[in-house]
Design an enzyme around this catalytic site. Sequence first.
Site, PDB file in Angstrom:
ATOM      1  N   GLU A   1       0.755  -1.122   0.181  1.00  0.00           N
ATOM      2  CA  GLU A   1       0.146  -0.092   0.196  1.00  0.00           C
ATOM      3  C   GLU A   1       0.840   1.196  -0.113  1.00  0.00           C
ATOM      4  O   GLU A   1       1.226   1.866   1.102  1.00  0.00           O
ATOM      5  CB  GLU A   1      -1.101  -0.194   1.214  1.00  0.00           C
ATOM      6  CG  GLU A   1      -1.910   1.319   1.338  1.00  0.00           C
ATOM      7  CD  GLU A   1      -2.756   1.572   2.348  1.00  0.00           C
ATOM      8  OE1 GLU A   1      -2.747   0.476   3.228  1.00  0.00           O
ATOM      9  OE2 GLU A   1      -3.553   2.356   2.261  1.00  0.00           O
TER      10      GLU A   1
ATOM     11  N   LYS B   1      -2.494  -1.871  -3.215  1.00  0.00           N
ATOM     12  CA  LYS B   1      -3.729  -0.837  -2.762  1.00  0.00           C
ATOM     13  C   LYS B   1      -3.287   0.477  -2.780  1.00  0.00           C
ATOM     14  O   LYS B   1      -2.242   0.918  -1.619  1.00  0.00           O
ATOM     15  CB  LYS B   1      -3.744  -1.592  -1.210  1.00  0.00           C
ATOM     16  CG  LYS B   1      -4.610  -0.533  -0.518  1.00  0.00           C
ATOM     17  CD  LYS B   1      -5.263  -1.087   0.754  1.00  0.00           C
ATOM     18  CE  LYS B   1      -6.280  -0.075   1.660  1.00  0.00           C
ATOM     19  NZ  LYS B   1      -6.935  -0.675   2.622  1.00  0.00           N
TER      20      LYS B   1
HETATM   21  P1  13P Z   1      -9.461   4.374   3.780  1.00  0.00           P
HETATM   22  O1  13P Z   1     -10.289   3.762   2.664  1.00  0.00           O
HETATM   23  O2  13P Z   1     -10.348   5.103   4.883  1.00  0.00           O
HETATM   24  O3  13P Z   1      -8.375   5.214   3.184  1.00  0.00           O
HETATM   25  O4  13P Z   1      -8.637   3.224   4.604  1.00  0.00           O
HETATM   26  C1  13P Z   1      -8.076   2.346   3.748  1.00  0.00           C
HETATM   27  C2  13P Z   1      -6.959   1.668   4.552  1.00  0.00           C
HETATM   28  O5  13P Z   1      -6.657   0.750   5.044  1.00  0.00           O
HETATM   29  C3  13P Z   1      -5.917   2.950   4.734  1.00  0.00           C
HETATM   30  O6  13P Z   1      -4.580   2.182   4.949  1.00  0.00           O
END
Ligand code: 13P
Length: 342
Positions: free
Chosen positions: A177, A219
């Site tokens: 991510e 992500k």
């Molecule tokens: P949000 O969809 O609220 O951005 O959170 C996703 C997430 O896991 C951020 O690390």
Amino acid sequence: MPANELHETARALVAEGKGILAADESDSTIKKRFDSIGVESTEENRRGYRDLLFTTDGVQDYISGVILFDETIRQSSADGTPFPELLESKGIVPGIKVDSGAKPLALADGETVTEGLDGLRGRLEEYRSLGARFAKWRATYSITNDKPSEYCTWANAHALARYAALCQEAGIVPIVEPEVLMDGTHTVERAYHVTSRVLNAVYTELFDQRIDLEGTLLKPNMVLSGYEASDRAGVEDVAEWTLRCFYKHVPAAVPGIVFLSGGQSDEDATAHLNAMNKRGPHPWQLSFSYGRALQAPALKAWLGKPENVEAAQRAYYHRAKMNGAARTGMYAPEMEREAVTA
Ligand code: 13P
């Protein structure tokens, strides 16, 4: 660990019409969410709130996996069933957040590097024994005129790849991510360039550190204008810029891209995903791994009161269903009315 178990888990997480619920808020983040509805962040309130989400009837039609926090993976439903077991019994894959947060990056004013590599091999082994089959590590990058620096971009990419390698060694699918934050006044073009550089660094490091891309998920942020920008890109432009960026930088071996919502309104997050899937098919599944965009209406409906649990579950189910529809480009804003009339 046969390599194909990682591939199968990654593919299951992006099964048609389904996506991931991020319910892995750290203690400080869940406190912020609870503060917004006037609920005290006690261990029991956190457990009860997650229980409400996880026991929502039928949500497994739209939710493939749930990301848990360290405290949550050790907690149980009201009837004593451990959360990972409860999720598995519904066909939902349990996952776990394993980073320990973004910390100031030395000698880089205002930039961060995500920590949590020390001892990670042992923690992954424990999480797998508790039922986790996938994990998440989030790196963040702020956009200003001169940020993110190359130093910050590559330091975070290196850490993401080290995390991913440890996950695959442990038989856990890494969700990688890199989140380019959308705070600021920057244009959508600037977000496109920064996201491109970040993804280029991430896939260079993943390749160099021998990651099997078919056993991973990405992500990322969507490519949006800064939230304080005067002229913000609309839904179709966001879809265009985001797809252009990912076609150039994400290998087709990656089974799925599961977007974070990153502070977008819940309906915007659904509309953006839908617009991208309408332009499909794409080399990878385009799905969601939303925290706020799946939970915001449920939190508001709940307000910490037992008599509101059903209304909160209906709100969560509805958002999951809307995002499930966006997975195939079948969402339309008129479908939002279902929540009101249900
Ligand atoms: P949000 O969809 O609220 O951005 O959170 C996703 C997430 O896991 C951020 O690390």
